[in-house]
Design an enzyme around this catalytic site. Structure first.
Site, PDB file in Angstrom:
ATOM      1  N   HIS A   1       6.238   4.821  51.010  1.00 26.58           N
ATOM      2  CA  HIS A   1       6.928   5.219  52.238  1.00 26.58           C
ATOM      3  C   HIS A   1       6.689   4.239  53.387  1.00 26.58           C
ATOM      4  CE1 HIS A   1       6.121   9.445  50.410  1.00 26.58           C
ATOM      5  NE2 HIS A   1       7.239   8.941  49.931  1.00 26.58           N
TER       6      HIS A   1
HETATM    7  C1  LIG Z   1       9.223   4.848  43.612  1.00 31.61           C
HETATM    8  C2  LIG Z   1       9.596   5.500  44.907  1.00 31.61           C
HETATM    9  C3  LIG Z   1       9.550   6.877  45.009  1.00 31.61           C
HETATM   10  C4  LIG Z   1       9.885   7.484  46.223  1.00 31.61           C
HETATM   11  N1  LIG Z   1       9.951   8.841  46.278  1.00 31.61           N
HETATM   12  C5  LIG Z   1      10.418   9.433  47.406  1.00 31.61           C
HETATM   13  C6  LIG Z   1      10.668  10.827  47.418  1.00 31.61           C
HETATM   14  O1  LIG Z   1      10.501  11.530  46.432  1.00 31.61           O
HETATM   15  N2  LIG Z   1      11.122  11.376  48.584  1.00 31.61           N
HETATM   16  C7  LIG Z   1      11.317  10.636  49.702  1.00 31.61           C
HETATM   17  O2  LIG Z   1      11.672  11.212  50.735  1.00 31.61           O
HETATM   18  N3  LIG Z   1      11.093   9.306  49.708  1.00 31.61           N
HETATM   19  C8  LIG Z   1      10.700   8.688  48.566  1.00 31.61           C
HETATM   20  N4  LIG Z   1      10.556   7.343  48.536  1.00 31.61           N
HETATM   21  C9  LIG Z   1      10.790   6.589  49.783  1.00 31.61           C
HETATM   22  C10 LIG Z   1      12.261   6.528  50.177  1.00 31.61           C
HETATM   23  O3  LIG Z   1      13.083   6.384  49.049  1.00 31.61           O
HETATM   24  C11 LIG Z   1      12.427   5.379  51.176  1.00 31.61           C
HETATM   25  O4  LIG Z   1      11.681   5.696  52.340  1.00 31.61           O
HETATM   26  C12 LIG Z   1      13.857   5.153  51.596  1.00 31.61           C
HETATM   27  O5  LIG Z   1      14.686   4.999  50.477  1.00 31.61           O
HETATM   28  C13 LIG Z   1      13.934   3.910  52.481  1.00 31.61           C
HETATM   29  O6  LIG Z   1      15.279   3.660  52.796  1.00 31.61           O
HETATM   30  P1  LIG Z   1      15.738   2.275  53.429  1.00 31.61           P
HETATM   31  O7  LIG Z   1      17.201   2.372  53.621  1.00 31.61           O
HETATM   32  O8  LIG Z   1      14.874   1.979  54.591  1.00 31.61           O
HETATM   33  O9  LIG Z   1      15.387   1.168  52.331  1.00 31.61           O
HETATM   34  P2  LIG Z   1      15.907   1.021  50.835  1.00 31.61           P
HETATM   35  O10 LIG Z   1      16.418   2.302  50.309  1.00 31.61           O
HETATM   36  O11 LIG Z   1      14.819   0.320  50.111  1.00 31.61           O
HETATM   37  O12 LIG Z   1      17.174   0.062  50.973  1.00 31.61           O
HETATM   38  C14 LIG Z   1      17.096  -1.303  51.271  1.00 31.61           C
HETATM   39  C15 LIG Z   1      18.214  -2.003  50.501  1.00 31.61           C
HETATM   40  O13 LIG Z   1      18.347  -3.303  51.028  1.00 31.61           O
HETATM   41  C16 LIG Z   1      18.493  -4.212  49.962  1.00 31.61           C
HETATM   42  N5  LIG Z   1      18.018  -5.512  50.446  1.00 31.61           N
HETATM   43  C17 LIG Z   1      16.757  -5.855  50.796  1.00 31.61           C
HETATM   44  N6  LIG Z   1      16.711  -7.132  51.191  1.00 31.61           N
HETATM   45  C18 LIG Z   1      17.975  -7.603  51.110  1.00 31.61           C
HETATM   46  C19 LIG Z   1      18.569  -8.852  51.363  1.00 31.61           C
HETATM   47  N7  LIG Z   1      17.852  -9.906  51.800  1.00 31.61           N
HETATM   48  N8  LIG Z   1      19.903  -9.004  51.151  1.00 31.61           N
HETATM   49  C20 LIG Z   1      20.659  -7.955  50.721  1.00 31.61           C
HETATM   50  N9  LIG Z   1      20.135  -6.744  50.432  1.00 31.61           N
HETATM   51  C21 LIG Z   1      18.815  -6.569  50.633  1.00 31.61           C
HETATM   52  C22 LIG Z   1      17.649  -3.622  48.851  1.00 31.61           C
HETATM   53  O14 LIG Z   1      18.013  -4.150  47.584  1.00 31.61           O
HETATM   54  C23 LIG Z   1      17.925  -2.141  49.014  1.00 31.61           C
HETATM   55  O15 LIG Z   1      19.039  -1.730  48.260  1.00 31.61           O
HETATM   56  C24 LIG Z   1      10.231   6.695  47.348  1.00 31.61           C
HETATM   57  C25 LIG Z   1      10.292   5.307  47.230  1.00 31.61           C
HETATM   58  C26 LIG Z   1       9.989   4.706  46.013  1.00 31.61           C
HETATM   59  C27 LIG Z   1      10.077   3.210  45.903  1.00 31.61           C
END
Ligand SMILES: Cc1cc2nc3c(=O)[nH]c(=O)nc-3n(C[C@H](O)[C@H](O)[C@H](O)COP(=O)(O)OP(=O)(O)OC[C@H]3O[C@@H](n4cnc5c(N)ncnc54)[C@H](O)[C@@H]3O)c2cc1C
Length: 483
Positions: free
Chosen positions: A429
């Site tokens: 997280h």
């Molecule tokens: C294994 C795991 C289990 C989890 N379990 C839970 C759960 O049960 N419940 C919960 O609430 N949270 C959970 N989380 C945490 C939650 O999923 C994250 O907090 C949330 O998805 C973050 O969202 P985000 O949009 O910030 O980032 P992300 O969802 O990581 O999205 C970022 C995106 O940007 C893309 N990206 C990155 N750099 C670049 C670049 N340079 N160029 C183009 N694209 C790029 C990535 O490929 C990705 O698709 C878990 C996370 C993981 C990894």
């Protein structure tokens, strides 16, 4: 350049929400750029199957120092497409500490607007949003989580029907964004209904290097292949590890750090990549009784350590993971009572290794660096041990504890702390690396430059005392609603 155009970088939990919300205005052209692949129709089986987190689409990041795996999805849907599906919001106090406009009362309508809760319909829950939420009733749980609930209640923990009701502390089913066994990522809940829009372009398999800046103003983004995607404004949603490194490669960050890597500093912003915070996780590992299997995630115990504010959010999570086949132990299987610290005081950082976008960043989550965090994790381990020794769960334990292990007594605080520090890992997280205040304002706009926003988990100024997918989606909803 198309007039009124915006490029969203990263199609994760936040990016899919942003793309869907922003493209709802037909006169705006939206380009959603994602490093990983897109599966608009059939999902690979592991991305659909919500019984365990998926690991097939991963960035392969690791901590430094330590070399721990830091799973991060690289696929349309981001970590919402691979995560454990816990749908928890955090407590009002978590958000009340955020900048003006982000208090829980302001966010509750957004939480409700994204939820389709199948179990509760009241002032705390939404019923007609895009994200289906449900809980497995205690009577339908698999043997291990069921025994965990009963043992926790026997130890004096309250039974909780709904972990998303403010004030609930105790043990009960985990709310999950899972429908018919499928993990409901934002690719499914938000992006899918918007895909047919003519003003929305999705570019998978396109890693972004940096912002394309002309005279200090953004003209779009430059991909790692070297081509430029032009747009009037850029919204970074590349996650808590991805967004800060794009800013840093663009010359936005701590000036000295940038200079040392040969990057021209465009905006000296010392907060970029600092104040990384994540929930640390460690398990009490126990041998399982052979033949009694079943996915064990959907149950959660929240409790407060002795150091926690008695009226504030519970600062410890406990849940059951496994049993997993493990030929190396005599019983043939292991399960864990997993413990997480939900209000860590430790801080870490993300920084560039070099200006080369192919080089992974240096990520130091700083787990348990603050001594208070170790003390509270010791309490969590003791609580987990008590439950593991209580009926009916103790009847499913097939031998001596594996870790910390029988050699470490309950009153051996040093031994427990050493075992925890040796085995600690991520709850996945990470937040705070482009925090509101230090890096962006309350609308997500990056300080010192116009036309660049960040709208993902990285802008959270403090970590909610809950898993972060729901709050990340609400961050994206809130920032999109102001554009
Ligand atoms: C294994 C795991 C289990 C989890 N379990 C839970 C759960 O049960 N419940 C919960 O609430 N949270 C959970 N989380 C945490 C939650 O999923 C994250 O907090 C949330 O998805 C973050 O969202 P985000 O949009 O910030 O980032 P992300 O969802 O990581 O999205 C970022 C995106 O940007 C893309 N990206 C990155 N750099 C670049 C670049 N340079 N160029 C183009 N694209 C790029 C990535 O490929 C990705 O698709 C878990 C996370 C993981 C990894």
């Amino acid at each position: 350049m198309v007039a009124n155009s915006v490029v969203v970088v990263g199609a994760g939990s936040a990016g899919c929400v942003l793309a869907a919300r922003l493209s709802a205005q037909p006169r705006r052209h939206v380009v959603l750029v994602e490093a990983g692949p897109d599966y608009p129709s059939a999902l690979p089986p592991d991305l659909a199957d919500a019984s365990l987190p998926a690991s097939s689409h991963d960035w392969g990041l690791r901590t430094e120092p330590g070399g721990l795996d830091l799973p991060r999805a690289r696929v349309v849907g981001g970590c919402s497409a691979t995560n454990a599906g816990f749908w928890l919001r955090g407590w009002p106090a978590d958000f009340d500490a955020w900048p003006t406009g982000w208090a829980f009362d302001a966010l509750l309508p957004l939480f409700r607007s994204v939820e389709a809760d199948r179990d509760f319909a009241d002032e705390w829950h939404g019923v007609d949003g895009p994200v289906p939420i449900s809980r497995v009733p205690v009577d339908d749980l698999e043997p291990y989580p069921r025994a965990f609930v009963d043992a926790a209640v026997a130890c004096g923990h309250a039974a909780v029907a709904d972990h998303n009701r403010p004030g609930a502390v105790g043990v009960g089913p985990t709310p999950r964004n899972v429908l018919d066994g499928v993990r409901m990522s934002t690719a499914l809940t938000h992006l899918a209904p918007a895909r047919a829009r003519r003003n929305l372009e999705i570019l998978p398999d396109t890693p972004v290097d940096r912002l394309e800046l002309v005279d200090g103003r953004p003209r779009g983004v430059r991909t790692q292949r070297g081509d430029v995607i032009e747009a009037d404004s850029v919204i970074l949603a590349a996650g808590a590890y991805g967004s800060p490194v794009i800013l840093l490669r663009s010359g936005i960050g701590p000036a000295a750090q940038l200079r040392a890597l040969g990057i021209t500093c465009v905006v000296d912003l010392p907060g970029v990549g600092t104040d990384l915070v994540d929930h640390p996780l460690v398990a009490v590992d126990l041998p399982a009784t052979p033949g009694r299997r079943g996915p064990a995630l959907p149950v959660l115990l929240t409790l407060r350590s002795t150091a926690a504010d008695p009226s504030g959010p519970p600062d410890l999570h406990l849940f059951v993971a496994g049993p997993f086949d493990t030929p190396s132990v005599p019983s043939g299987a292991v399960f864990g009572i997993v413990t997480g610290l939900m209000s860590p005081r430790s801080r870490g950082s993300v920084r560039l290794r070099s200006a080369d976008p192919g080089d992974p960043p240096v990520i130091d989550p700083g787990y348990l660096r603050h001594p208070d965090d170790v003390t509270r994790m010791v309490e969590a381990t003791l609580a987990a041990r008590r439950i593991s020794r209580t009926r009916p769960l103790v009847d499913l334990v097939a031998g001596p504890e594996i870790a910390p292990g029988p050699a470490v007594d309950d009153d051996d605080v040093t031994g427990l702390a050493e075992s925890i520090c040796r085995r600690v890992g991520p709850y996945h997280h990470p937040v705070g690396t482009c925090a509101m205040g230090a890096v962006v304002d309350a609308r997500g706009a990056v300080h010192g430059i116009t036309g660049v926003l960040v709208a993902d988990a990285s802008v959270m100024p403090t970590i909610p005392s809950a898993n972060t997918n729901a709050s990340t989606i609400v961050v994206a909803e809130r920032i999109a609603s102001a554009l």
